[in-house]
Design a protein around this motif. Structure first.
Motif, PDB file in Angstrom:
ATOM      1  N   VAL A   1     -21.079 -28.972 -23.300  1.00  0.00           N
ATOM      2  CA  VAL A   1     -20.707 -30.211 -23.965  1.00  0.00           C
ATOM      3  C   VAL A   1     -21.181 -30.161 -25.414  1.00  0.00           C
ATOM      4  O   VAL A   1     -22.367 -29.932 -25.679  1.00  0.00           O
ATOM      5  N   LEU A   2     -20.256 -30.351 -26.340  1.00  0.00           N
ATOM      6  CA  LEU A   2     -20.578 -30.446 -27.755  1.00  0.00           C
ATOM      7  C   LEU A   2     -20.461 -31.907 -28.164  1.00  0.00           C
ATOM      8  O   LEU A   2     -19.391 -32.504 -28.040  1.00  0.00           O
ATOM      9  N   VAL A   3     -21.569 -32.489 -28.640  1.00  0.00           N
ATOM     10  CA  VAL A   3     -21.579 -33.884 -29.076  1.00  0.00           C
ATOM     11  C   VAL A   3     -21.596 -33.922 -30.595  1.00  0.00           C
ATOM     12  O   VAL A   3     -22.470 -33.316 -31.228  1.00  0.00           O
ATOM     13  N   LEU A   4     -20.634 -34.616 -31.176  1.00  0.00           N
ATOM     14  CA  LEU A   4     -20.592 -34.859 -32.617  1.00  0.00           C
ATOM     15  C   LEU A   4     -20.840 -36.347 -32.812  1.00  0.00           C
ATOM     16  O   LEU A   4     -19.944 -37.164 -32.602  1.00  0.00           O
ATOM     17  N   ASP A   5     -22.052 -36.695 -33.195  1.00  0.00           N
ATOM     18  CA  ASP A   5     -22.455 -38.094 -33.262  1.00  0.00           C
ATOM     19  C   ASP A   5     -22.262 -38.648 -34.664  1.00  0.00           C
ATOM     20  O   ASP A   5     -22.743 -38.069 -35.643  1.00  0.00           O
ATOM     21  N   ASP A   6     -21.578 -39.786 -34.736  1.00  0.00           N
ATOM     22  CA  ASP A   6     -21.390 -40.519 -35.984  1.00  0.00           C
ATOM     23  C   ASP A   6     -20.725 -39.645 -37.048  1.00  0.00           C
ATOM     24  O   ASP A   6     -21.266 -39.421 -38.139  1.00  0.00           O
ATOM     25  N   VAL A   7     -19.535 -39.152 -36.725  1.00  0.00           N
ATOM     26  CA  VAL A   7     -18.789 -38.320 -37.663  1.00  0.00           C
ATOM     27  C   VAL A   7     -17.537 -39.064 -38.124  1.00  0.00           C
ATOM     28  O   VAL A   7     -17.036 -39.959 -37.450  1.00  0.00           O
ATOM     29  N   ASP A   8     -17.055 -38.684 -39.287  1.00  0.00           N
ATOM     30  CA  ASP A   8     -15.812 -39.231 -39.819  1.00  0.00           C
ATOM     31  C   ASP A   8     -14.666 -38.406 -39.249  1.00  0.00           C
ATOM     32  O   ASP A   8     -14.430 -37.268 -39.673  1.00  0.00           O
ATOM     33  N   THR A   9     -13.978 -38.953 -38.265  1.00  0.00           N
ATOM     34  CA  THR A   9     -12.930 -38.186 -37.587  1.00  0.00           C
ATOM     35  C   THR A   9     -11.772 -37.834 -38.515  1.00  0.00           C
ATOM     36  O   THR A   9     -11.047 -36.875 -38.242  1.00  0.00           O
ATOM     37  N   SER A  10     -11.592 -38.581 -39.601  1.00  0.00           N
ATOM     38  CA  SER A  10     -10.483 -38.266 -40.512  1.00  0.00           C
ATOM     39  C   SER A  10     -10.700 -36.932 -41.216  1.00  0.00           C
ATOM     40  O   SER A  10      -9.752 -36.348 -41.747  1.00  0.00           O
ATOM     41  N   GLY A  11     -11.941 -36.431 -41.210  1.00  0.00           N
ATOM     42  CA  GLY A  11     -12.222 -35.162 -41.865  1.00  0.00           C
ATOM     43  C   GLY A  11     -12.209 -33.965 -40.934  1.00  0.00           C
ATOM     44  O   GLY A  11     -12.546 -32.861 -41.349  1.00  0.00           O
ATOM     45  N   LEU A  12     -11.811 -34.171 -39.671  1.00  0.00           N
ATOM     46  CA  LEU A  12     -11.798 -33.078 -38.701  1.00  0.00           C
ATOM     47  C   LEU A  12     -10.402 -32.466 -38.594  1.00  0.00           C
ATOM     48  O   LEU A  12      -9.403 -33.149 -38.750  1.00  0.00           O
ATOM     49  N   ASP A  13     -10.367 -31.184 -38.318  1.00  0.00           N
ATOM     50  CA  ASP A  13      -9.128 -30.410 -38.278  1.00  0.00           C
ATOM     51  C   ASP A  13      -8.679 -30.238 -36.834  1.00  0.00           C
ATOM     52  O   ASP A  13      -9.344 -29.552 -36.042  1.00  0.00           O
ATOM     53  N   PHE A  14      -7.541 -30.831 -36.488  1.00  0.00           N
ATOM     54  CA  PHE A  14      -7.077 -30.753 -35.100  1.00  0.00           C
ATOM     55  C   PHE A  14      -6.682 -29.326 -34.724  1.00  0.00           C
ATOM     56  O   PHE A  14      -6.867 -28.903 -33.578  1.00  0.00           O
ATOM     57  N   GLY A  15      -6.127 -28.584 -35.661  1.00  0.00           N
ATOM     58  CA  GLY A  15      -5.759 -27.206 -35.367  1.00  0.00           C
ATOM     59  C   GLY A  15      -6.967 -26.382 -34.944  1.00  0.00           C
ATOM     60  O   GLY A  15      -6.887 -25.559 -34.021  1.00  0.00           O
ATOM     61  N   ARG A  16      -8.093 -26.607 -35.599  1.00  0.00           N
ATOM     62  CA  ARG A  16      -9.308 -25.879 -35.234  1.00  0.00           C
ATOM     63  C   ARG A  16      -9.849 -26.351 -33.885  1.00  0.00           C
ATOM     64  O   ARG A  16     -10.378 -25.555 -33.116  1.00  0.00           O
ATOM     65  N   LEU A  17      -9.719 -27.647 -33.621  1.00  0.00           N
ATOM     66  CA  LEU A  17     -10.121 -28.136 -32.302  1.00  0.00           C
ATOM     67  C   LEU A  17      -9.297 -27.456 -31.215  1.00  0.00           C
ATOM     68  O   LEU A  17      -9.839 -27.004 -30.202  1.00  0.00           O
ATOM     69  N   SER A  18      -7.994 -27.372 -31.412  1.00  0.00           N
ATOM     70  CA  SER A  18      -7.125 -26.740 -30.425  1.00  0.00           C
ATOM     71  C   SER A  18      -7.548 -25.312 -30.161  1.00  0.00           C
ATOM     72  O   SER A  18      -7.559 -24.847 -29.015  1.00  0.00           O
ATOM     73  N   ARG A  19      -7.938 -24.617 -31.219  1.00  0.00           N
ATOM     74  CA  ARG A  19      -8.344 -23.226 -31.031  1.00  0.00           C
ATOM     75  C   ARG A  19      -9.661 -23.152 -30.252  1.00  0.00           C
ATOM     76  O   ARG A  19      -9.827 -22.294 -29.376  1.00  0.00           O
ATOM     77  N   LEU A  20     -10.595 -24.052 -30.560  1.00  0.00           N
ATOM     78  CA  LEU A  20     -11.853 -24.067 -29.817  1.00  0.00           C
ATOM     79  C   LEU A  20     -11.607 -24.262 -28.331  1.00  0.00           C
ATOM     80  O   LEU A  20     -12.188 -23.576 -27.490  1.00  0.00           O
ATOM     81  N   LEU A  21     -10.762 -25.229 -28.006  1.00  0.00           N
ATOM     82  CA  LEU A  21     -10.508 -25.521 -26.598  1.00  0.00           C
ATOM     83  C   LEU A  21      -9.776 -24.383 -25.903  1.00  0.00           C
ATOM     84  O   LEU A  21      -9.955 -24.165 -24.705  1.00  0.00           O
ATOM     85  N   ARG A  22      -8.932 -23.656 -26.641  1.00  0.00           N
ATOM     86  CA  ARG A  22      -8.253 -22.501 -26.051  1.00  0.00           C
ATOM     87  C   ARG A  22      -9.217 -21.332 -25.848  1.00  0.00           C
ATOM     88  O   ARG A  22      -9.206 -20.675 -24.810  1.00  0.00           O
ATOM     89  N   GLU A  23     -10.038 -21.075 -26.872  1.00  0.00           N
ATOM     90  CA  GLU A  23     -10.931 -19.918 -26.818  1.00  0.00           C
ATOM     91  C   GLU A  23     -12.061 -20.110 -25.807  1.00  0.00           C
ATOM     92  O   GLU A  23     -12.541 -19.149 -25.214  1.00  0.00           O
ATOM     93  N   PHE A  24     -12.494 -21.370 -25.630  1.00  0.00           N
ATOM     94  CA  PHE A  24     -13.630 -21.646 -24.750  1.00  0.00           C
ATOM     95  C   PHE A  24     -13.205 -22.674 -23.701  1.00  0.00           C
ATOM     96  O   PHE A  24     -13.354 -23.882 -23.896  1.00  0.00           O
ATOM     97  N   PRO A  25     -12.660 -22.216 -22.582  1.00  0.00           N
ATOM     98  CA  PRO A  25     -12.116 -23.142 -21.573  1.00  0.00           C
ATOM     99  C   PRO A  25     -13.156 -24.075 -20.971  1.00  0.00           C
ATOM    100  O   PRO A  25     -12.789 -25.089 -20.391  1.00  0.00           O
TER     101      PRO A  25
END
Length: 444
Positions: free
Chosen positions: A217-241
């Motif tokens: 579990v990766l917790v990102l506490d109190d972050v600005d979600t508008s600054g996060l990259d969905f493409g990179r999230l998708s890759r993380l979830l693919r690479e690490f099931p």
């Protein structure tokens, strides 16, 4: 989204090479037997590699596994590099056990939130959701909820990596000598777009490979979600099931697969005879004991507390600020001030990070709303501090029913209103801290 869990006999720790093999195998849905058949390598050899028992495989073995996994050039190179590198010097990563991958320790006990915590824990632990974003107004308790959920997930055997945003509260203890928080910070930087777009941070691959297990579990506490990259999230979830994310912030990410979790203030119904066991009342009493342990409220005192909690909408930060004023006044005086003008009480008497920042951050939330929403909040505030209904919004705005439903939903998601059932029917209330900030902005 549904997460495919790894086999139950997975080791708590594993070699980075074994983690890569296992991750790619799970990604394409192969069993160890199927991978063995495709690669012409024995099942035992595959099992030993994934468990880290075989740390220096032959080049031909690595090539056959890469072919069977149908790896692309970059993934094949990473696999070959992990095989050449072998175990890290000193075995540092092997010492990153599940016990070390723990969340920070909260400084104060959790009051209420049993139902909310249970839902978050169940969904992440089961893998029913891989991305949960907890949203709500500043000071509503998002961090404390995440800390409790993370602690329970860790107790259930899941490693937890924790990253705190720049504006996160400091009501928890982190181990400064533990490398895992720094690795979690690297994950956050990657999701914000730092580094080359095609490169995963090597420390992320190492730590997920090192702790392995039934999930991370990766917790990102109190972050600005508008600054996060969905493409990179998708890759993380693919690479690490086995990776799951728990995010807290003031706005949802609004990406595919996101489970939006709206955190409202604590329950604080209109006071009634004997109705002094609401979560907001219990929270206020916990704050009172920290400020004035000598005060033991009698029946009238409990009634005053229940009224204060209701007037402040059960908002934890507002209740904590109000309770701090008991250092200089009694409960009846505090209730009178809340009734007449609660604005001064929203600044914590002791100052610090929980003081005037509350009104500042609520004001920021209001200013970030689109103009129609700000106008509606102002109109609702002029109606008074009681509840309003969907029909009231239709009348105020002249918009259609569906449009008004979307307006209210947006205000709920932003945290500036909460659901209310004081009169036995579903309604809504603009939070006291919001009315105060809106009034201050209108006066400028």
């Amino acid at each position: 989204m549904t997460l495919s869990l790894p086999p139950q006999d997975s080791p708590a720790t594993s070699d980075p090479l074994g983690s890569l093999i296992r991750g790619h195998r799970l990604r394409i849905g192969l069993t160890q037997r199927e991978l063995a058949d495709l690669s012409t390598i024995s099942v035992r050899a595959i099992r030993d590699l994934e468990k880290g028992k075989a740390q220096r495989p032959r080049k031909d073995t690595v090539r056959l596994i890469a072919d069977a996994l149908r790896l692309g050039p970059r993934s094949r190179t990473a696999l070959e590099e992990a095989a050449r590198r072998g175990p890290r010097a000193g075995g540092d990563l092997r010492r990153l056990s599940v016990e070390r991958a723990a969340p920070p320790l909260p400084l104060y006990p959790l009051v209420g939130r049993e139902a909310e915590t249970g839902v978050v824990v169940e969904e992440l632990a089961s893998g029913a959701e891989r991305l949960i974003t907890v949203v709500g107004l500043s000071g509503v308790g998002k961090t404390r909820l995440a800390l409790e959920a993370a602690a329970r997930l860790h107790q259930a055997g899941l490693p937890v990596l924790w990253h705190s945003g720049d504006e996160a509260t400091a009501d928890c203890l982190r181990a400064d000598d533990d490398p895992l928080p720094r690795l979690a910070d690297g994950c956050a930087r990657f999701l914000r777009g730092d580094g080359e777009a095609g490169d995963l941070p090597p420390e992320l691959a190492d730590v997920v490979g090192a702790i392995g297990g039934p999930g991370t579990v990766l917790v990102l506490d109190d972050v600005d979600t508008s600054g996060l990259d969905f493409g990179r999230l998708s890759r993380l979830l693919r690479e690490f099931p086995v990776l799951r994310l728990l995010i807290t912030g003031e706005r949802p990410w609004s990406v595919p697969g996101e489970r939006l979790f709206l955190l409202s203030p604590l329950e604080a119904p209109a006071p009634a005879a004997g109705h002094t066991d609401a979560a907001a009342v219990r929270f206020f009493l916990s704050q009172l004991r920290r400020v004035r342990p000598d005060i033991v409220p009698d029946a009238q005192g409990l009634a005053d507390v229940a009224w204060i909690c209701h007037r402040l909408d059960g908002h934890p930060a507002a209740l904590g600020a109000a309770a701090s004023w008991l250092a200089v006044c009694d409960l009846s005086t505090l209730r009178n001030i809340v009734d007449s003008d609660p604005a001064p009480l929203l600044d914590h008497l002791a100052g610090g990070p929980h003081g005037s920042r509350l009104q500042e951050r609520v004001g920021h939330t209001l200013s970030a709303l689109p103009a129609p929403y700000r106008t509606l909040v102002g109109d609702l505030c002029r109606l008074g501090d009681g509840e309003f209904l969907l029909q009231d919004v239709v009348r105020l705005t002249g918009r259609t029913l569906p449009e008004c439903g979307r307006l209210i939903r947006e205000l709920l998601v932003s945290g500036v209103v909460r659901s209310s059932a004081d009169n036995g029917r579903p309604g809504f209330r603009v939070l006291c801290v919001v009315r105060t900030s809106a009034g201050a902005a209108a006066a400028v």
